[in-house]
Design a protein around this motif. Sequence first.
Motif, PDB file in Angstrom:
ATOM      1  N   GLU A   1       0.840  -1.201   0.000  1.00 24.38           N
ATOM      2  CA  GLU A   1       0.000   0.000   0.000  1.00 24.38           C
ATOM      3  C   GLU A   1       0.872   1.248   0.000  1.00 24.38           C
ATOM      4  OE1 GLU A   1      -3.401   2.011   2.792  1.00 24.38           O
ATOM      5  OE2 GLU A   1      -3.433  -0.175   2.574  1.00 24.38           O
ATOM      6  N   ALA A   2       1.970   1.209   0.749  1.00 21.93           N
ATOM      7  CA  ALA A   2       2.886   2.358   0.802  1.00 21.93           C
ATOM      8  C   ALA A   2       3.528   2.613  -0.557  1.00 21.93           C
ATOM      9  CB  ALA A   2       3.950   2.133   1.873  1.00 21.93           C
ATOM     10  N   ALA A   3       3.938   1.553  -1.247  1.00 22.85           N
ATOM     11  CA  ALA A   3       4.554   1.714  -2.569  1.00 22.85           C
ATOM     12  C   ALA A   3       3.539   2.266  -3.571  1.00 22.85           C
ATOM     13  CB  ALA A   3       5.123   0.383  -3.056  1.00 22.85           C
ATOM     14  N   THR A   4       2.307   1.760  -3.506  1.00 24.46           N
ATOM     15  CA  THR A   4       1.262   2.260  -4.397  1.00 24.46           C
ATOM     16  C   THR A   4       0.958   3.718  -4.109  1.00 24.46           C
ATOM     17  OG1 THR A   4       0.316   0.048  -4.544  1.00 24.46           O
ATOM     18  CG2 THR A   4      -1.112   1.872  -5.182  1.00 24.46           C
ATOM     19  N   SER A   5       0.912   4.085  -2.854  1.00 25.42           N
ATOM     20  CA  SER A   5       0.673   5.474  -2.464  1.00 25.42           C
ATOM     21  C   SER A   5       1.822   6.373  -2.933  1.00 25.42           C
ATOM     22  CB  SER A   5       0.500   5.566  -0.951  1.00 25.42           C
ATOM     23  OG  SER A   5       0.270   6.892  -0.562  1.00 25.42           O
ATOM     24  N   ALA A   6       3.058   5.888  -2.813  1.00 18.24           N
ATOM     25  CA  ALA A   6       4.216   6.663  -3.277  1.00 18.24           C
ATOM     26  C   ALA A   6       4.118   6.903  -4.778  1.00 18.24           C
ATOM     27  CB  ALA A   6       5.513   5.938  -2.925  1.00 18.24           C
ATOM     28  N   TRP A   7       3.793   5.854  -5.521  1.00 19.02           N
ATOM     29  CA  TRP A   7       3.636   5.966  -6.968  1.00 19.02           C
ATOM     30  C   TRP A   7       2.574   7.007  -7.331  1.00 19.02           C
ATOM     31  CZ3 TRP A   7       5.511   5.438 -11.576  1.00 19.02           C
ATOM     32  CH2 TRP A   7       4.678   5.415 -12.686  1.00 19.02           C
ATOM     33  N   THR A   8       1.432   6.914  -6.694  1.00 17.58           N
ATOM     34  CA  THR A   8       0.339   7.846  -6.964  1.00 17.58           C
ATOM     35  C   THR A   8       0.753   9.281  -6.638  1.00 17.58           C
ATOM     36  OG1 THR A   8      -1.269   6.111  -6.493  1.00 17.58           O
ATOM     37  CG2 THR A   8      -2.076   8.371  -6.422  1.00 17.58           C
TER      38      THR A   8
END
Length: 147
Positions: A10-17
């Motif tokens: 979730e953290a990686a996806t949030s960083a990407w976004t």
Amino acid sequence: MTEKTPKPSEAATSAWTSIMRARERLLGAIEENLKAAGMPPLAWYDVLWELARSNDGRLRPYEIEERTLLAQYNLSRLIDRLEREGLVRREVFAEDGRGRWVLITDAGRTLRTRMWTVYAAAIEAHVGSKLAEGEAKTITALLARFL
């Protein structure tokens, strides 16, 4: 046997976004600043900057493409436009009549300098004023992992 597709955290996806949203918003704000100042789009600056800082103010089209990340089709059209405006000119390779150099003209250097005045102010307004020096260095170091 089926392979399990790795999923980002979730953290990686949030960083990407966040990276993508920040990129779009910052580019949009800078484009608006250039437009408000009567300047051409940022892509013009990018091409002129790469030419200005190259040896002899010239690059091959594929070198411009690599340095600016503009798609070849878009770059060809942009170079045509810059040439019509007298900001660049094409020159045949001395060694090989098939290839071409793209050279920045004096008018191109002048426009790039004028654009930088607006661009620099936009960078400061939209990025520099929102970050402490250490934060800017930290972001640079973190993003360098992807480059």
